[in-house]
Design a protein around this motif. Structure first.
Motif, PDB file in Angstrom:
ATOM      1  N   ALA A  53      -6.257  -7.061  -5.267  1.00 60.40           N
ATOM      2  CA  ALA A  53      -5.483  -7.998  -4.444  1.00 60.40           C
ATOM      3  C   ALA A  53      -4.583  -7.245  -3.467  1.00 60.40           C
ATOM      4  N   LEU A  54      -4.503  -7.766  -2.258  1.00 61.92           N
ATOM      5  CA  LEU A  54      -3.599  -7.229  -1.232  1.00 61.92           C
ATOM      6  C   LEU A  54      -2.534  -8.279  -0.948  1.00 61.92           C
ATOM      7  N   ILE A  55      -1.290  -7.965  -1.305  1.00 61.55           N
ATOM      8  CA  ILE A  55      -0.181  -8.902  -1.154  1.00 61.55           C
ATOM      9  C   ILE A  55       0.529  -8.669   0.176  1.00 61.55           C
TER      10      ILE A  55
ATOM     11  N   ASP B 245       1.908   1.932   3.790  1.00 62.31           N
ATOM     12  CA  ASP B 245       3.184   2.639   3.687  1.00 62.31           C
ATOM     13  C   ASP B 245       3.415   3.121   2.250  1.00 62.31           C
ATOM     14  N   GLU B 246       4.535   3.761   2.001  1.00 63.89           N
ATOM     15  CA  GLU B 246       4.786   4.390   0.699  1.00 63.89           C
ATOM     16  C   GLU B 246       4.819   3.388  -0.449  1.00 63.89           C
ATOM     17  N   ASN B 247       5.113   2.145  -0.148  1.00 67.47           N
ATOM     18  CA  ASN B 247       5.117   1.101  -1.180  1.00 67.47           C
ATOM     19  C   ASN B 247       3.836   0.265  -1.123  1.00 67.47           C
ATOM     20  N   GLY B 248       2.782   0.873  -0.612  1.00 65.09           N
ATOM     21  CA  GLY B 248       1.543   0.138  -0.354  1.00 65.09           C
ATOM     22  C   GLY B 248       0.629  -0.080  -1.543  1.00 65.09           C
ATOM     23  N   ARG B 249       1.017   0.394  -2.713  1.00 67.86           N
ATOM     24  CA  ARG B 249       0.205   0.109  -3.898  1.00 67.86           C
ATOM     25  C   ARG B 249       1.115  -0.125  -5.090  1.00 67.86           C
ATOM     26  N   LYS B 250       0.593  -0.891  -6.040  1.00 64.78           N
ATOM     27  CA  LYS B 250       1.373  -1.235  -7.218  1.00 64.78           C
ATOM     28  C   LYS B 250       0.431  -1.524  -8.373  1.00 64.78           C
ATOM     29  N   SER B 251       0.790  -1.059  -9.546  1.00 66.00           N
ATOM     30  CA  SER B 251      -0.024  -1.315 -10.733  1.00 66.00           C
ATOM     31  C   SER B 251      -0.049  -2.802 -11.056  1.00 66.00           C
ATOM     32  N   TYR B 252      -1.213  -3.297 -11.396  1.00 63.97           N
ATOM     33  CA  TYR B 252      -1.387  -4.702 -11.774  1.00 63.97           C
ATOM     34  C   TYR B 252      -0.421  -5.093 -12.886  1.00 63.97           C
ATOM     35  N   GLY B 253      -0.224  -4.183 -13.822  1.00 68.40           N
ATOM     36  CA  GLY B 253       0.639  -4.467 -14.962  1.00 68.40           C
ATOM     37  C   GLY B 253       2.105  -4.588 -14.604  1.00 68.40           C
ATOM     38  N   GLN B 254       2.474  -4.185 -13.377  1.00 76.05           N
ATOM     39  CA  GLN B 254       3.872  -4.247 -12.948  1.00 76.05           C
ATOM     40  C   GLN B 254       4.178  -5.482 -12.087  1.00 76.05           C
TER      41      GLN B 254
ATOM     42  N   GLN C 168       1.943  -2.238   7.422  1.00 73.82           N
ATOM     43  CA  GLN C 168       3.265  -2.351   6.814  1.00 73.82           C
ATOM     44  C   GLN C 168       3.395  -3.608   5.945  1.00 73.82           C
ATOM     45  N   ASN C 169       4.293  -3.502   4.959  1.00 80.25           N
ATOM     46  CA  ASN C 169       4.672  -4.646   4.109  1.00 80.25           C
ATOM     47  C   ASN C 169       3.493  -5.283   3.379  1.00 80.25           C
ATOM     48  N   GLN C 170       2.517  -4.444   3.053  1.00 78.84           N
ATOM     49  CA  GLN C 170       1.354  -4.914   2.296  1.00 78.84           C
ATOM     50  C   GLN C 170       1.239  -4.059   1.034  1.00 78.84           C
ATOM     51  N   THR C 171       0.928  -4.695  -0.081  1.00 71.56           N
ATOM     52  CA  THR C 171       0.812  -3.968  -1.348  1.00 71.56           C
ATOM     53  C   THR C 171      -0.508  -4.266  -2.041  1.00 71.56           C
ATOM     54  N   LEU C 172      -1.240  -3.209  -2.346  1.00 62.77           N
ATOM     55  CA  LEU C 172      -2.493  -3.340  -3.090  1.00 62.77           C
ATOM     56  C   LEU C 172      -2.201  -3.273  -4.580  1.00 62.77           C
TER      57      LEU C 172
END
Length: 273
Positions: free
Chosen positions: A60-62, A32-41, A5-9
């Protein structure tokens, strides 16, 4: 499957491989559903504690709560290890981790020549890895070896071609790099090596397309006309892919012509000497 949880790749949206495995983590509920994000965002707030330059080379894993970041193989081991602790323990063993880090760097620094994509010039943040000469030459060498070995075995299936050692195939592969580079002497060395990487990816792709027929030949005797037809189809696919990459790289279209000319010259030399 335990969910981290609460981690974003952060992933490279122009890299199909990155998209596949980050999506896989979400679907497998490892993130979780918010577990990934585009680098450009990346937001300005996130850029304050994320090493943006390093994140373009290593995924990166935030940690969204603690505002901390893991990079590269460490981030992947944490995601996988949360569901499979044994894998994380094995992955963190010094010799294993050393190998995984080198393998990760090998793929990451060459991902834009393995699967190139158009750069969106309107996007401020570009997830483009640093140019690394060591890993680029390693990739070119790796592709040359694989291509040469496969072509050596495939050529043995064609009685029309004089038999020769694997050295011939290595020289043909390296000769192609030199020949094509002669038509790019006005370009800078990074552009030439980027093209060389793409060129060898096309050759590697072609050799992989030949493997199924080699596997079939090991079981049953394949007619020579089928072997020739398969090879011709493979060359056509390679030419199409080479042409596509030339357009993406915004390089002169005549490189496709010289690509064909080189192969004709080599074939004539093989048949006559």
């Amino acid at each position: 499957m335990k969910t981290l949880q609460n981690q974003t790749l952060l992933y490279d949206e122009d890299c199909p491989l990155c998209q596949v495995y980050t999506t896989g983590f979400i679907k497998a509920k490892m993130l979780d559903e918010n577990g990934r994000k585009s680098y450009g965002q990346l937001s300005e707030t996130e850029q304050a504690f994320v090493d943006v330059k390093r994140a373009s080379n290593e995924i990166a894993l935030i940690d969204n709560q603690n505002k901390t970041v893991l990079y590269g193989i460490d981030s992947l081991l944490k995601v996988i290890g949360f569901s499979f602790p044994l894998i994380e323990k094995i992955g963190n063993l010094k010799p294993v981790k050393f190998f995984l880090k080198k393998l990760y760097s090998f793929v990451s620094y060459n991902r834009k020549v393995i699967i190139p994509g158009k750069i969106n010039k309107d996007q401020k943040l570009q997830c483009v890895p640093d140019f690394n000469y060591k890993y680029r030459f390693l990739f070119i060498g790796f592709a040359t070896v694989i291509t040469s070995v496969v072509l050596y075995h495939y050529a043995a299936l064609l009685p029309v071609l004089p038999q020769a050692g694997i050295t011939r195939e290595v020289l043909i592969a390296l000769g192609q790099l030199v020949f094509q580079s002669l038509f790019m002497l006005k370009k800078d060395k990074k552009t030439i090596l980027n093209y060389a990487g793409n060129l060898m990816t096309v050759s590697l792709m072609g050799s992989l397309l030949l493997l199924p027929l080699l596997a079939v030949q090991a079981v049953v005797n394949v007619p020579e006309n089928v072997i020739l037809a398969w090879f011709a189809l493979t060359v056509l696919i390679m030419f199409t892919e080479h042409f596509r990459r030339i357009k993406i790289l915004e390089l002169p279209a005549y490189l496709c012509l010289t690509w064909v000319v080189y192969r004709i010259i080599v074939l004539l030399l093989i048949l006559n000497f």
